[in-house]
Design a protein around this motif. Structure first.
Motif, PDB file in Angstrom:
ATOM      1  N   ALA A 283       0.844  -1.191   0.000  1.00 33.70           N
ATOM      2  CA  ALA A 283       0.000   0.000   0.000  1.00 33.70           C
ATOM      3  C   ALA A 283       0.882   1.245   0.000  1.00 33.70           C
ATOM      4  O   ALA A 283       2.007   1.223   0.506  1.00 33.70           O
ATOM      5  CB  ALA A 283      -0.924   0.006   1.214  1.00 33.70           C
ATOM      6  N   LYS A 284       0.366   2.323  -0.555  1.00 32.14           N
ATOM      7  CA  LYS A 284       1.094   3.595  -0.561  1.00 32.14           C
ATOM      8  C   LYS A 284       0.133   4.724  -0.222  1.00 32.14           C
ATOM      9  O   LYS A 284      -0.917   4.864  -0.857  1.00 32.14           O
ATOM     10  CB  LYS A 284       1.730   3.852  -1.924  1.00 32.14           C
ATOM     11  CG  LYS A 284       2.418   5.223  -2.010  1.00 32.14           C
ATOM     12  CD  LYS A 284       3.097   5.433  -3.340  1.00 32.14           C
ATOM     13  CE  LYS A 284       3.608   6.875  -3.497  1.00 32.14           C
ATOM     14  NZ  LYS A 284       4.498   7.281  -2.403  1.00 32.14           N
ATOM     15  N   ARG A 285       0.500   5.509   0.750  1.00 35.84           N
ATOM     16  CA  ARG A 285      -0.341   6.641   1.128  1.00 35.84           C
ATOM     17  C   ARG A 285      -0.041   7.830   0.229  1.00 35.84           C
ATOM     18  O   ARG A 285       1.118   8.211   0.035  1.00 35.84           O
ATOM     19  CB  ARG A 285      -0.108   7.020   2.588  1.00 35.84           C
ATOM     20  CG  ARG A 285      -0.925   8.217   3.055  1.00 35.84           C
ATOM     21  CD  ARG A 285      -1.022   8.286   4.548  1.00 35.84           C
ATOM     22  NE  ARG A 285      -1.787   7.153   5.066  1.00 35.84           N
ATOM     23  CZ  ARG A 285      -2.037   6.975   6.360  1.00 35.84           C
ATOM     24  NH1 ARG A 285      -1.576   7.832   7.249  1.00 35.84           N
ATOM     25  NH2 ARG A 285      -2.726   5.936   6.763  1.00 35.84           N
ATOM     26  N   TRP A 289      -5.590   9.390   0.266  1.00 37.57           N
ATOM     27  CA  TRP A 289      -5.808   8.121  -0.415  1.00 37.57           C
ATOM     28  C   TRP A 289      -4.735   7.118  -0.019  1.00 37.57           C
ATOM     29  O   TRP A 289      -3.586   7.467   0.196  1.00 37.57           O
ATOM     30  CB  TRP A 289      -5.764   8.322  -1.932  1.00 37.57           C
ATOM     31  CG  TRP A 289      -6.856   9.175  -2.482  1.00 37.57           C
ATOM     32  CD1 TRP A 289      -6.831  10.525  -2.644  1.00 37.57           C
ATOM     33  CD2 TRP A 289      -8.134   8.730  -2.936  1.00 37.57           C
ATOM     34  NE1 TRP A 289      -8.019  10.966  -3.177  1.00 37.57           N
ATOM     35  CE2 TRP A 289      -8.842   9.874  -3.366  1.00 37.57           C
ATOM     36  CE3 TRP A 289      -8.748   7.478  -3.024  1.00 37.57           C
ATOM     37  CZ2 TRP A 289     -10.121   9.811  -3.879  1.00 37.57           C
ATOM     38  CZ3 TRP A 289     -10.037   7.416  -3.545  1.00 37.57           C
ATOM     39  CH2 TRP A 289     -10.712   8.560  -3.963  1.00 37.57           C
ATOM     40  N   THR A 290      -5.130   5.845   0.061  1.00 36.88           N
ATOM     41  CA  THR A 290      -4.159   4.770   0.250  1.00 36.88           C
ATOM     42  C   THR A 290      -4.514   3.631  -0.701  1.00 36.88           C
ATOM     43  O   THR A 290      -5.255   2.706  -0.352  1.00 36.88           O
ATOM     44  CB  THR A 290      -4.141   4.251   1.703  1.00 36.88           C
ATOM     45  OG1 THR A 290      -3.895   5.331   2.604  1.00 36.88           O
ATOM     46  CG2 THR A 290      -3.033   3.201   1.877  1.00 36.88           C
ATOM     47  N   ARG A 354      -9.474   8.487   3.459  1.00 31.68           N
ATOM     48  CA  ARG A 354      -9.731   8.868   4.846  1.00 31.68           C
ATOM     49  C   ARG A 354     -10.500  10.179   4.879  1.00 31.68           C
ATOM     50  O   ARG A 354      -9.949  11.259   4.638  1.00 31.68           O
ATOM     51  CB  ARG A 354      -8.420   8.978   5.621  1.00 31.68           C
ATOM     52  CG  ARG A 354      -8.635   9.166   7.113  1.00 31.68           C
ATOM     53  CD  ARG A 354      -7.395   8.840   7.913  1.00 31.68           C
ATOM     54  NE  ARG A 354      -7.077   7.412   7.912  1.00 31.68           N
ATOM     55  CZ  ARG A 354      -7.646   6.516   8.703  1.00 31.68           C
ATOM     56  NH1 ARG A 354      -8.596   6.888   9.557  1.00 31.68           N
ATOM     57  NH2 ARG A 354      -7.271   5.254   8.639  1.00 31.68           N
ATOM     58  N   LEU A 355     -11.789  10.063   5.166  1.00 30.43           N
ATOM     59  CA  LEU A 355     -12.647  11.243   5.262  1.00 30.43           C
ATOM     60  C   LEU A 355     -12.274  12.097   6.460  1.00 30.43           C
ATOM     61  O   LEU A 355     -12.189  13.327   6.377  1.00 30.43           O
ATOM     62  CB  LEU A 355     -14.110  10.811   5.378  1.00 30.43           C
ATOM     63  CG  LEU A 355     -14.786  10.288   4.114  1.00 30.43           C
ATOM     64  CD1 LEU A 355     -16.131   9.684   4.473  1.00 30.43           C
ATOM     65  CD2 LEU A 355     -14.949  11.395   3.097  1.00 30.43           C
ATOM     66  N   LYS A 362     -13.863   2.749   1.524  1.00 30.79           N
ATOM     67  CA  LYS A 362     -12.998   1.779   0.860  1.00 30.79           C
ATOM     68  C   LYS A 362     -13.706   1.206  -0.366  1.00 30.79           C
ATOM     69  O   LYS A 362     -14.921   0.989  -0.348  1.00 30.79           O
ATOM     70  CB  LYS A 362     -12.644   0.622   1.804  1.00 30.79           C
ATOM     71  CG  LYS A 362     -12.054   1.040   3.140  1.00 30.79           C
ATOM     72  CD  LYS A 362     -11.785  -0.186   4.003  1.00 30.79           C
ATOM     73  CE  LYS A 362     -11.400   0.166   5.402  1.00 30.79           C
ATOM     74  NZ  LYS A 362     -11.117  -1.035   6.232  1.00 30.79           N
ATOM     75  N   ALA A 363     -12.928   0.961  -1.406  1.00 27.43           N
ATOM     76  CA  ALA A 363     -13.435   0.299  -2.603  1.00 27.43           C
ATOM     77  C   ALA A 363     -12.398  -0.719  -3.050  1.00 27.43           C
ATOM     78  O   ALA A 363     -11.193  -0.462  -2.974  1.00 27.43           O
ATOM     79  CB  ALA A 363     -13.717   1.307  -3.709  1.00 27.43           C
TER      80      ALA A 363
END
Length: 397
Positions: A283-285, A289-290, A354-355, A362-363
């Motif tokens: 994963a990459k932030r 978004w991640t 992340r709201l 998540k999707a």
């Protein structure tokens, strides 16, 4: 006395491109049952040494595919005699995989769904028992060694493609199992990295009833016979060793790599439960978004998969009375289903957004493919392929 409370919730929707059920609920009609959960937690701190925690949740039942149940996940008293020792007694969540203790709290991890290839392996994650942990503080990493023991009542799910345990029709049923589990887990972590290894031993019984340990083959005529579910060696209890190892570490450019492996052995007619599972996620932030990708695989032992193939492919021709060839052939499908073998892999790509600091959207799109068979898939044939789209909203409050 200090009292604090918190809550967590996930509203999740999942839909596949196939008509059969996957992971109990997912099909081409879509379902909110697979990933949705609601819970609350109460923490009491009596003084610096003593405290208590209660956590309850509302989620799909572990003993029925058609209802939700309210259950207690945590209900324990904690005692910290000194800063580096912690003793807990009561209903506990076991320290198995990296996210086992927080698996219900979707806002604490970025994946839309923790890989079932790994997170389904342990017979249960909650026990009523005792946990003792010791922590050592080093220059960079904190080390924690935890020993636990406890008991639980749980259920193992089976699915019969043609008949099941009490009726001549397809469907699922849930076998009640009494569990005793003990283990030793070593965890080391700093702010960005976590490593864990554990050894566990589970004892499973059926409430005083013996458990079938084999499915013997009965010969009717030369070259003709069937696998008999009603006879064979039985044992009073099953000893199930479980081994777990996991690592999550941060690389430059805000890249996070997570890998976990788990293995379990079951010496019974359900020997397909003897399996290993592993996954690798990256994963990459990027701001809020991640995005992530992962690959996961689960496989029962070769002997279990071969036994499934032998039983599943066994048929008898029309026979004279008192034999009923049609019923015998259906019983062979049932016997194969009770082996519960797993052979599948999943590749997924997804993202979280992340709201707020305590909420995520998540999707995910995932492709799953079975080899010989996978008991997560309620379908008849081998080599199943399906695509699953998942969308969820998770928060803590």
């Amino acid at each position: 006395m200090d009292l604090t409370w918190s809550g967590f919730a996930t509203l999740g929707y999942a839909q596949s491109d196939q008509p059969y059920k996957y992971q109990r609920f997912i099909d081409d009609q879509g379902s909110f049952n697979r990933d949705s959960i609601f819970g609350a937690q109460l923490d009491l701190k009596f003084n610096q040494q003593w405290g208590a925690t209660l956590q309850g949740k509302l989620a799909p039942s572990v003993k029925s595919d058609s209802r939700w149940d309210a259950t207690l996940s945590w209900a324990f008293i904690s005692w910290r005699p000194v800063d580096d020792w912690l003793i807990r007694v009561g209903k506990l969540r076991l320290p198995l995989m990296l996210n086992t203790e927080n698996t219900d709290v979707g806002a604490t991890f970025d994946l839309a769904r923790l890989p079932m290839e790994v997170y389904s392996i342990a017979p249960t994650t909650d026990v009523l028992g005792l946990s003792i942990s010791k922590t050592w503080l080093a220059d960079r990493f904190d080390w924690t060694l935890e020993a636990y023991t406890g008991e639980a009542k749980t259920h193992w799910r089976y699915y019969g493609r043609e008949i099941h345990d009490v009726t001549v029709s397809p469907g699922s049923w849930f076998l009640p199992v009494d569990i005793k589990s003990s283990g030793l887990v070593l965890t080391t972590r700093d702010i960005d990295n976590t490593f864990r290894i554990g050894v566990h031993e589970v004892e499973a019984t059926r409430g005083g009833e013996p458990t079938h340990a084999e499915i013997p083959f009965r010969t009717i005529a030369p070259g003709v016979g069937y696998y008999d579910l009603n006879s064979g060696r039985r044992v009073d209890k099953l000893l199930i060793p479980v081994q777990t190892i996991g690592a999550s570490f941060k690389l430059p450019a805000d890249i996070k790599v997570t890998a976990e492996y788990a293995r379990m052995e079951v010496n019974s007619l359900s020997e397909g439960l003897s399996r290993w599972g592993a996954y690798l996620a990256v994963a990459k932030r990027v701001g809020k978004w991640t995005p992530y990708v992962y690959y996961a695989k689960m496989k029962s032992t070769d002997s279990a998969l071969e036994k499934y193939k032998a039983i599943n492919g066994n048929t008898v021709p029309p026979l004279p009375a008192p034999y009923d060839a049609s019923l015998i052939n259906k019983s062979q499908k049932l016997a194969a289903d009770i082996v519960v073998p797993y052979d599948q892999w999943t590749a997924a790509i997804g993202t979280s957004y992340r709201l707020t600091p305590s909420s995520l959207i998540k999707a995910e799109w995932a492709h799953t493919q079975s080899g010989i068979v996978s008991s997560f898939i309620d379908a008849d044939s081998a080599d199943q392929r399906l695509n699953v789209f998942s969308l969820s909203y998770s928060l803590t409050f």
